[in-house]
Design an enzyme around this catalytic site. Sequence first.
Site, PDB file in Angstrom:
ATOM      1  N   LYS A  91     -83.247  32.591 -34.807  1.00 54.86           N
ATOM      2  CA  LYS A  91     -82.436  33.575 -34.177  1.00 54.86           C
ATOM      3  C   LYS A  91     -83.385  34.358 -33.185  1.00 54.86           C
ATOM      4  O   LYS A  91     -84.855  34.228 -33.227  1.00 54.86           O
ATOM      5  CB  LYS A  91     -82.229  34.896 -35.192  1.00 54.86           C
ATOM      6  CG  LYS A  91     -81.196  36.065 -34.790  1.00 54.86           C
ATOM      7  CD  LYS A  91     -79.718  35.348 -35.129  1.00 54.86           C
ATOM      8  CE  LYS A  91     -78.628  36.293 -34.598  1.00 54.86           C
ATOM      9  NZ  LYS A  91     -77.262  35.758 -35.311  1.00 54.86           N
ATOM     10  N   GLY A 191     -65.296  48.220 -37.266  1.00 52.00           N
ATOM     11  CA  GLY A 191     -65.576  47.390 -36.219  1.00 52.00           C
ATOM     12  C   GLY A 191     -64.440  46.464 -35.567  1.00 52.00           C
ATOM     13  O   GLY A 191     -64.058  45.436 -36.132  1.00 52.00           O
ATOM     14  N   GLY A 196     -63.545  41.521 -34.926  1.00 57.30           N
ATOM     15  CA  GLY A 196     -62.531  42.454 -35.809  1.00 57.30           C
ATOM     16  C   GLY A 196     -61.326  42.279 -34.905  1.00 57.30           C
ATOM     17  O   GLY A 196     -60.230  42.256 -35.714  1.00 57.30           O
ATOM     18  N   HIS A 197     -61.164  42.555 -33.756  1.00 54.17           N
ATOM     19  CA  HIS A 197     -59.838  42.522 -33.233  1.00 54.17           C
ATOM     20  C   HIS A 197     -59.024  41.118 -33.457  1.00 54.17           C
ATOM     21  O   HIS A 197     -57.801  41.139 -33.670  1.00 54.17           O
ATOM     22  CB  HIS A 197     -59.636  42.822 -31.585  1.00 54.17           C
ATOM     23  CG  HIS A 197     -59.956  41.748 -30.810  1.00 54.17           C
ATOM     24  ND1 HIS A 197     -61.431  41.193 -30.206  1.00 54.17           N
ATOM     25  CD2 HIS A 197     -59.108  40.905 -30.085  1.00 54.17           C
ATOM     26  CE1 HIS A 197     -61.313  40.169 -29.445  1.00 54.17           C
ATOM     27  NE2 HIS A 197     -59.920  40.004 -29.093  1.00 54.17           N
TER      28      HIS A 197
END
Length: 367
Positions: A91, A191, A196-197
């Site tokens: 990361k 969120g 999330g959407h």
Amino acid sequence: MTDVTGAPADVLHTLFHSEQGGHEQVVLCQDRASGLKAVIALHSTALGPALGGTRFYPYATEAEAVADALNLARGMSYKNAMAGLDHGGGKAVIIGDPERDKTEELLLAYGRMVASLGGRYVTACDVGTYVADMDVVARECRWTTGRSPENGGAGDSSVLTSFGVYQSMRACAQHLWGDPSLRDRTVGVAGVGKVGHHLVRHLLDEGAKVVITDVRPDAVQRILDEHEGVTAVADTDALIRLEGLDIYAPCALGGALNDETVPVLTAKVVCGAANNQLAHPGVEKDLADRGILYAPDYVVNAGGVIQVADELHGFDFERCRAKATRIFDTTLAIFARAKEDGIPPAAAADRIAEQRMAEARAGRTGH
């Protein structure tokens, strides 16, 4: 207290002496001309080149940025192992406000830093970085995924991330209620940004009742404008206390499950896209003690990494979607292992992932 390099000693202690450490390599990157300050952490390359996104975030301190990179990289090792990918975990975090500090020069400098690792780390999008940013990074670094389709990439990985969350949620329903259908289940989504959407749409398509919250009023309003029947509450605190909540889906930043939230959580299932949802070790046991089924976050949200990994081999959406569908089976296998070993699902997932990494290391060394 600092060590001989002036770095906070607690970060180096984490790296070299704690069970949360064990990382192979941590690179501190700086380009004064562009203002780049970044940390690239490689936790493991046992299964292959480390793969993980780039987070662009205004950390309060450099030590906080290093700690986040270490935690996120370790999580990617487990996520990639459980997703069945031939990749280890890594990361990167870029320190700064993406709205103010992100420039083409900075992203190009970051690309050069990733390229200097010679393929040991493959990067992609994360919080604060987008497909357009990866297109810029890729101009300096061929080990970049999550690019736009116009540039040979797979595009937005949140599409399959949300699909994987949905599949894991169905597995939770199967395990707990004997039926994978989410129809008439009340799902609280905290969120409603990138992932999330999309998740809201999957849930509504199956007939679930959806309640949302987000720190950004515009994100909430977008969902309310797009979908009839969705309701919103003021904040996460209100969401987790909602009577009649069946499933809680944390889809924002990490640490959502902690000593304050777990005791008041009304949902019977926690299954969401956020990374590092457990604020500290022991929270998974607190959830189990309350009879709350927890689907380990790095298994649940693996759809995105499945998508970006596929890009390295010539992206095929249907192939990726088929792999992401298997998150349903992986989630059920974790619950079965948890029951068999008498441990929480998070610990069961860790055991399965650690076993795969250990077998890969043993195969590499011939032991």
